[in-house]
Design an enzyme around this catalytic site. Structure first.
Site, short mmCIF file in Angstrom:
data_model
loop_
_atom_site.label_atom_id
_atom_site.label_comp_id
_atom_site.label_asym_id
_atom_site.label_seq_id
_atom_site.Cartn_x
_atom_site.Cartn_y
_atom_site.Cartn_z
N LEU A 114 0.96 -1.33 0.55
CA LEU A 114 0.36 -0.21 0.00
C LEU A 114 1.03 1.06 -0.17
CD1 LEU A 114 -2.55 -1.08 2.22
CD2 LEU A 114 -2.67 -1.54 0.01
N GLY A 159 1.31 -5.35 1.28
CA GLY A 159 0.20 -5.40 0.84
C GLY A 159 0.15 -5.88 -0.74
N ASN A 183 5.93 -7.60 6.71
CA ASN A 183 6.70 -6.78 6.87
C ASN A 183 5.63 -5.52 8.17
OD1 ASN A 183 6.08 -5.01 4.48
ND2 ASN A 183 8.01 -3.77 5.24
N GLU A 184 4.77 -4.93 7.60
CA GLU A 184 4.06 -3.73 7.74
C GLU A 184 3.34 -4.38 9.54
OE1 GLU A 184 2.72 -6.11 6.35
OE2 GLU A 184 0.72 -6.70 6.37
#
Ligand SMILES: CCCCC/C=C\C/C=C\CCC/C=C/C(=O)SCCNC(=O)CCNC(=O)[C@H](O)C(C)(C)COP(=O)(O)OP(=O)(O)OC[C@H]1O[C@@H](n2cnc3c(N)ncnc32)[C@H](O)[C@@H]1OP(=O)(O)O
Length: 259
Positions: A114, A159, A183-184
């Site tokens: 994203l 994303g 990883n977010e």
């Protein structure tokens, strides 16, 4: 077949477009411009830096190659998600289209996930619109009636990874520099509950799906199309079962498989 897949994942994915075009004879390139309309390009190899989603349709196979094309990292911004949604709608309505391959036109990057700038310093209305666009892509890709493959030809964090999970099948280039994963979570961004659906499906792929996808890949690469016809005939029952498995209903929580 192993050799074919190896070719695919050893950085030859961009060549796929060329293969498709050479094979078809009556090929066309479909580009989406910023207003959402499509333009047919009669030549193979044409590229425009202003097109964020490039679609190369192989009329002979009915397979569309979709290339995300927003350098530097194909981050999923609101405009890109919107354009992708329009492309998916068009392909879904195209009765000649049977499948799609989602990949990237940006070297070494599939998608950086994203767009971080769509998630900060914006009014609440923007966040609503953005999140609606994210969910729409999930619904369109996962719920598509077309067979779809993610050809992950570069890094695909967050994303980008989720985008790939929406496809029926994933093939990733074998390059130690390419990363993929969620990883977010380190930033405290947590994927919503419906992400479970994608995760579950990846961990429990329907057995026939492999055959179905292998057949599709084989169809794209084989030098003698008649060979594929034989394969299709020989495995017609399995292919039918595969197709019914590939598209599990979105409300699959009620499906027996989940009990
Ligand atoms: C659409 C999905 C449908 C499926 C949905 C299913 C479930 C969904 C549920 C929930 C979704 C929520 C969870 C997802 C959250 C996110 O995606 S948050 C975004 C997190 N992304 C990242 O953390 C990626 C960070 N980027 C990188 O790791 C690297 O940039 C790289 C992609 C590996 C590329 O590395 P490199 O080639 O070295 O390039 P640079 O790092 O130098 O970057 C170049 C420029 O690109 C900018 N950039 C990178 N990532 C983003 C991004 N995500 N958004 C916006 N911009 C990004 C970077 O800042 C550089 O810009 P400058 O050149 O400095 O201006």
């Amino acid at each position: 077949m192993a050799a074919v897949l190896r070719k695919l994942i050893q950085g030859r994915l961009p060549a796929l477009a060329g293969v498709l075009c050479r094979r078809s004879g009556n090929e066309g390139h479909l580009f989406l411009n910023s207003s959402g309309s499509t333009l047919m390009q009669p030549r193979c190899g044409y590229s425009s830096p202003t097109e964020s989603v490039i679609v190369e349709m192989d009329k002979a196979t009915g397979v569309a190659l979709l290339k995300l094309n927003i350098p530097p990292v194909n981050s999923l911004s609101l405009p890109l998600l919107t354009e992708l949604a329009i492309v998916l709608d068009k392909l879904e309505m195209d009765k000649h289209c049977r499948g799609l391959i989602l990949t990237s036109a940006v070297p070494n990057i599939f998608s950086a996930g994203l767009n971080l700038f769509d998630m900060m310093d914006k009014p609440n209305e923007h966040y609503s619109e953005f999140w609606r666009a994210v969910q729409e892509i999930w619904i369109k890709l996962y719920g598509s009636s077309l067979a779809n493959i993610a050809a992950i030809n570069g890094s695909s964090p967050a994303g980008g990874c989720l985008l790939a999970l929406c496809s029926d099948y994933r093939i990733m280039a074998n390059n130690p520099h390419f990363t993929i994963g969620l990883n977010e979570t380190r930033l405290g961004i947590v994927a919503p509950f419906w992400y479970d659906i994608l995760q579950w499906r990846v961990h429990h792929p329907p057995p026939c799906l492999h055959l179905f996808v292998m057949a599709l890949v084989f169809r794209l690469h084989v030098h003698h199309p008649s060979a594929m016809t034989k394969v299709t005939r020989a495995y017609s029952t399995e292919l039918k079962i595969s197709v019914s498995y590939v598209k599990q209903p979105i409300n699959w929580r009620s499906h027996e498989i989940y009990k």
